[in-house]
Design an enzyme around this catalytic site. Structure first.
Site, PDB file in Angstrom:
ATOM      1  N   LYS A 197       0.884  -1.178   0.000  1.00 44.85           N
ATOM      2  CA  LYS A 197       0.000   0.000   0.000  1.00 44.85           C
ATOM      3  C   LYS A 197       0.916   1.221   0.000  1.00 44.85           C
ATOM      4  O   LYS A 197       1.353   1.692   1.051  1.00 44.85           O
ATOM      5  CB  LYS A 197      -0.894  -0.039   1.237  1.00 44.85           C
ATOM      6  CG  LYS A 197      -2.265   0.601   1.092  1.00 44.85           C
ATOM      7  CD  LYS A 197      -2.282   2.037   0.682  1.00 44.85           C
ATOM      8  CE  LYS A 197      -1.976   2.996   1.802  1.00 44.85           C
ATOM      9  NZ  LYS A 197      -1.695   4.375   1.307  1.00 44.85           N
ATOM     10  N   GLU A 272       8.848   2.070  11.264  1.00 46.19           N
ATOM     11  CA  GLU A 272       9.928   3.030  10.990  1.00 46.19           C
ATOM     12  C   GLU A 272       9.246   4.390  10.928  1.00 46.19           C
ATOM     13  O   GLU A 272       8.531   4.683   9.964  1.00 46.19           O
ATOM     14  CB  GLU A 272      10.607   2.721   9.650  1.00 46.19           C
ATOM     15  CG  GLU A 272      11.180   1.317   9.528  1.00 46.19           C
ATOM     16  CD  GLU A 272      12.481   1.122  10.296  1.00 46.19           C
ATOM     17  OE1 GLU A 272      12.993   2.101  10.858  1.00 46.19           O
ATOM     18  OE2 GLU A 272      12.972  -0.017  10.340  1.00 46.19           O
ATOM     19  N   CYS A 306      13.522  11.198   6.735  1.00 43.59           N
ATOM     20  CA  CYS A 306      13.368  10.978   8.173  1.00 43.59           C
ATOM     21  C   CYS A 306      14.691  11.164   8.919  1.00 43.59           C
ATOM     22  O   CYS A 306      14.708  11.453  10.107  1.00 43.59           O
ATOM     23  CB  CYS A 306      12.810   9.585   8.418  1.00 43.59           C
ATOM     24  SG  CYS A 306      13.796   8.315   7.588  1.00 43.59           S
ATOM     25  N   GLU A 407       8.898  17.183  14.815  1.00 49.12           N
ATOM     26  CA  GLU A 407       9.317  16.919  13.436  1.00 49.12           C
ATOM     27  C   GLU A 407       8.585  17.865  12.480  1.00 49.12           C
ATOM     28  O   GLU A 407       7.359  17.897  12.444  1.00 49.12           O
ATOM     29  CB  GLU A 407       9.013  15.469  13.046  1.00 49.12           C
ATOM     30  CG  GLU A 407       9.553  15.130  11.669  1.00 49.12           C
ATOM     31  CD  GLU A 407       9.169  13.739  11.169  1.00 49.12           C
ATOM     32  OE1 GLU A 407       7.981  13.382  11.248  1.00 49.12           O
ATOM     33  OE2 GLU A 407      10.061  13.023  10.677  1.00 49.12           O
TER      34      GLU A 407
HETATM   35  P1  NAD Z   1       1.937   8.992   6.883  1.00 53.04           P
HETATM   36  O1  NAD Z   1       2.072   8.354   8.201  1.00 53.04           O
HETATM   37  O2  NAD Z   1       0.943  10.063   6.697  1.00 53.04           O
HETATM   38  O3  NAD Z   1       1.619   7.899   5.740  1.00 53.04           O
HETATM   39  C1  NAD Z   1       2.431   6.772   5.533  1.00 53.04           C
HETATM   40  C2  NAD Z   1       1.615   5.672   4.883  1.00 53.04           C
HETATM   41  O4  NAD Z   1       0.627   5.223   5.810  1.00 53.04           O
HETATM   42  C3  NAD Z   1       0.841   6.112   3.644  1.00 53.04           C
HETATM   43  O5  NAD Z   1       0.850   5.071   2.697  1.00 53.04           O
HETATM   44  C4  NAD Z   1      -0.571   6.329   4.181  1.00 53.04           C
HETATM   45  O6  NAD Z   1      -1.587   6.201   3.220  1.00 53.04           O
HETATM   46  C5  NAD Z   1      -0.653   5.210   5.205  1.00 53.04           C
HETATM   47  N1  NAD Z   1      -1.657   5.402   6.273  1.00 53.04           N
HETATM   48  C6  NAD Z   1      -2.183   6.557   6.728  1.00 53.04           C
HETATM   49  N2  NAD Z   1      -3.067   6.301   7.728  1.00 53.04           N
HETATM   50  C7  NAD Z   1      -3.072   4.957   7.905  1.00 53.04           C
HETATM   51  C8  NAD Z   1      -3.768   4.076   8.787  1.00 53.04           C
HETATM   52  N3  NAD Z   1      -4.631   4.526   9.714  1.00 53.04           N
HETATM   53  N4  NAD Z   1      -3.528   2.748   8.694  1.00 53.04           N
HETATM   54  C9  NAD Z   1      -2.635   2.265   7.788  1.00 53.04           C
HETATM   55  N5  NAD Z   1      -1.973   3.047   6.911  1.00 53.04           N
HETATM   56  C10 NAD Z   1      -2.171   4.391   6.976  1.00 53.04           C
HETATM   57  O7  NAD Z   1       3.407   9.497   6.519  1.00 53.04           O
HETATM   58  P2  NAD Z   1       3.844  10.368   5.270  1.00 53.04           P
HETATM   59  O8  NAD Z   1       3.349  11.764   5.461  1.00 53.04           O
HETATM   60  O9  NAD Z   1       3.506   9.629   4.010  1.00 53.04           O
HETATM   61  O10 NAD Z   1       5.447  10.311   5.426  1.00 53.04           O
HETATM   62  C11 NAD Z   1       6.181  11.186   6.216  1.00 53.04           C
HETATM   63  C12 NAD Z   1       6.550  10.552   7.544  1.00 53.04           C
HETATM   64  O11 NAD Z   1       7.235   9.329   7.312  1.00 53.04           O
HETATM   65  C13 NAD Z   1       7.508  11.410   8.356  1.00 53.04           C
HETATM   66  O12 NAD Z   1       7.114  11.409   9.691  1.00 53.04           O
HETATM   67  C14 NAD Z   1       8.846  10.696   8.207  1.00 53.04           C
HETATM   68  O13 NAD Z   1       9.753  10.916   9.248  1.00 53.04           O
HETATM   69  C15 NAD Z   1       8.402   9.274   8.139  1.00 53.04           C
HETATM   70  N6  NAD Z   1       9.424   8.434   7.513  1.00 53.04           N
HETATM   71  C16 NAD Z   1      10.128   7.583   8.313  1.00 53.04           C
HETATM   72  C17 NAD Z   1      11.134   6.797   7.764  1.00 53.04           C
HETATM   73  C18 NAD Z   1      11.938   5.847   8.620  1.00 53.04           C
HETATM   74  O14 NAD Z   1      12.590   4.967   8.059  1.00 53.04           O
HETATM   75  N7  NAD Z   1      11.917   5.967   9.930  1.00 53.04           N
HETATM   76  C19 NAD Z   1      11.419   6.885   6.389  1.00 53.04           C
HETATM   77  C20 NAD Z   1      10.678   7.769   5.616  1.00 53.04           C
HETATM   78  C21 NAD Z   1       9.678   8.542   6.189  1.00 53.04           C
END
Ligand code: NAD
Length: 504
Positions: A197, A272, A306, A407
């Site tokens: 997804k 993550e 991140c 963040e």
């Molecule tokens: P997000 O949490 O909004 O979305 C991530 C994914 O989760 C998307 O595919 C989204 O559709 C899905 N999602 C949203 N709500 C959900 C739910 N209730 N159940 C299941 N899936 C759901 O994050 P984003 O805005 O896409 O990405 C940015 C964030 O990701 C930042 O906080 C960044 O630090 C983090 N990030 C972390 C890493 C790491 O390795 N630690 C790497 C990249 C990004």
């Protein structure tokens, strides 16, 4: 069952719009076929640089998720019975086919995310291919010889790495194919089948991966993909009773929802999450290299990594000189058209995200911060509807300020002065996050000592984002649970079963 439908609840084959046509409607990929989603709902995919629509992504529902999970479940036993080396061969086939699309990956990723094409090529395209190739090699090497065993006086214990089952792989928008391939390769390599997804903001290269998997003829149902948003598709996937593991990369607040959905049925879980990483600059650093490294750590991908060093802690002896050089370095970065080879900074992912980042800059002013550089870049008319913000450096904030501890995930950094090693460590640890960090010093012993006292999963000394794929990747505190990378990925995506053979 209707033969045109891939499962009882029904998903019908979809006519794919030709690659390159615009705007394109994407399809889900289930049971080896591109299929329509069950609702009439779509989300426009916009180019962050211009605001133009160039595709539509299906907003799938629980029905589509059920279909995909059932296809994955059906495919798992025979896929899981292949040998590790047979599955590694499939990973290599995917790597070769992806490599042939290197430039397409870079172009699509740059358009979809707004990042500079040079970065999309060097980081996203490169790592997507490398991930498949790396895990193919590691799996072969790890499982080629005798199985791990523990001898007792009267018995032998043999450890059998079994697949976990069906995996849900959920990824964010900042490094779309890089992160998806980082999960798909070890997951299927260890015998699981998966439902992906990807982020609804950046679905294009996930579609390209499905096309590639289809072309190489991977057995159907091994990799499935459901497009959509978190509520409609992500949530039913993480709570699905037939999903055995969830590997999630995204924000901390979403991670908490994923954990809440997955825990009651004891799914294996890897999270993550977000970060607020410190770059610690000591008086004895090599100034030129440090300014270059800290600038890169702060603003790579417009600060939307991140691991980005969004809090810069500078020892008092060089504070003024460092800040001058750093601001000069930041102001010399070229921001603009992501398709221009010389561009170093592109656009932010969405208008909503830009507003969030802007609100932090406003908050910094209210919190007493001084904006040393930032504002809006002057760009040609084509980009007037894009999501643009110049790299912004803020000084004068307390280390407890919200901008210095939350963040922001954009091109905004705060800069703080410290006196001693202990004070630097205290400030670095003064946040709920614990993902990464960097230390800049000519004394490597001090670098390692300081690194060991920072509460994060990873620290670089005199470098940043210098990745060896064999090493553990992940965070502590609100930055996540578990580790992926190298043998940690192989461990997460498998269940070690112990068989004890009693000798006569
Ligand atoms: P997000 O949490 O909004 O979305 C991530 C994914 O989760 C998307 O595919 C989204 O559709 C899905 N999602 C949203 N709500 C959900 C739910 N209730 N159940 C299941 N899936 C759901 O994050 P984003 O805005 O896409 O990405 C940015 C964030 O990701 C930042 O906080 C960044 O630090 C983090 N990030 C972390 C890493 C790491 O390795 N630690 C790497 C990249 C990004």
């Amino acid at each position: 069952m209707d033969p045109d439908k891939c499962c009882e609840s029904g998903c019908t084959p979809c006519e794919r719009d030709p690659v390159g046509s615009e705007p394109r409607d994407l399809c889900n990929y289930i049971d080896g076929e591109f299929v329509c989603h069950s609702s009439e709902q779509w989300k426009n995919v916009l180019q962050p640089a211009t605001g133009e629509r160039f595709a539509r992504v299906p907003l799938s529902t629980r029905t589509d998720v059920d279909c995909a999970v059932s296809a994955a479940k059906k495919a798992q036993p025979s896929w899981g019975r292949l040998s590790h080396s047979e599955r590694a061969d499939w990973l290599d086939k995917i790597a070769d086919a992806l490599e042939a699309k290197y430039e397409d990956i870079a172009a699509l990723e740059s358009k979809d995310t707004g990042k500079p094409i040079s970065l999309a090529r060097a980081v996203d395209a490169y790592r997507s291919v490398a991930n498949f190739r790396f895990f193919a090699g590691l799996i072969r090497e790890t499982y080629a010889g005798q199985r791990e065993h523990f001898e007792m006086e009267d018995a032998t214990n043999i450890v059998v790495p079994k697949p976990v089952g069906v995996g849900a792989l959920i990824t964010p928008w900042n490094l779309p194919l890089y992160l998806l391939s980082w999960k798909v390769a070890p997951a299927i390599g260890m015998g699981n089948t998966v439902v992906c997804k990807p982020s609804e903001f950046t679905p294009m290269t996930a579609d390209l991966l499905m096309e590639t998997i289809h072309e190489v003829g991977l057995p159907k149902g091994v990799v499935n993909l459901v497009h959509g948003d978190g509520l409609g598709a992500g949530s039913p996937l993480t709570s699905h009773p037939d999903v055995d593991l969830v590997s999630f990369t995204g924000g901390t607040a979403t991670g908490a929802k994923v954990a809440a959905a997955a825990s009651p049925i004891f799914k294996k879980l890897s999270l993550e999450l977000g970060g607020k990483n410190a770059s610690i600059v000591f008086d004895d650093c090599d100034m030129e290299k440090t300014v270059e490294g800290v600038t890169r750590a702060a603003f790579l991908n417009q600060g939307q990594v991140c691991l980005c060093g969004s809090r810069i802690l500078v020892q008092s002896g060089i504070y003024d000189d460092f800040v001058d050089s750093f601001v000069n370095s930041v102001e010399s970065m070229k921001i603009g058209d992501p398709s221009d080879e010389s561009t170093q900074l592109g656009a932010l992912i969405s208008a909503e995200h830009l507003s969030k980042v802007e609100s932090y800059v406003e908050l910094a002013k209210q919190e007493g911060g001084e904006i040393l550089t930032g504002g809006y870049p002057c760009l040609p008319k084509d980009f007037e509807h894009g999501n643009w913000l110049a790299p912004t450096v803020i000084s004068g904030l307390s280390v407890d300020a919200r901008c210095a501890t939350e963040e922001i995930f954009g091109p905004v950094v705060t800069i703080h002065r410290f006196e001693s090693e202990d004070e630097a460590i205290t400030i670095a640890n003064n946040t709920r996050y614990g993902l990464a960090g960097s230390v800049w010093t000519s004394d490597l012993e001090k670098g390692q000592r300081v690194a060991e006292d920072i509460d994060t999963g990873m620290v670089w000394v005199n470098t940043w984002l210098h990745r060896d794929l064999r090493t553990p990747f992940g965070g502590v505190k609100d930055s996540g649970v578990g580790r992926e990378g190298g043998r940690w990925s192989l461990g997460f995506f498998s269940e070690p079963m112990n068989i004890c053979l009693k000798h006569d």
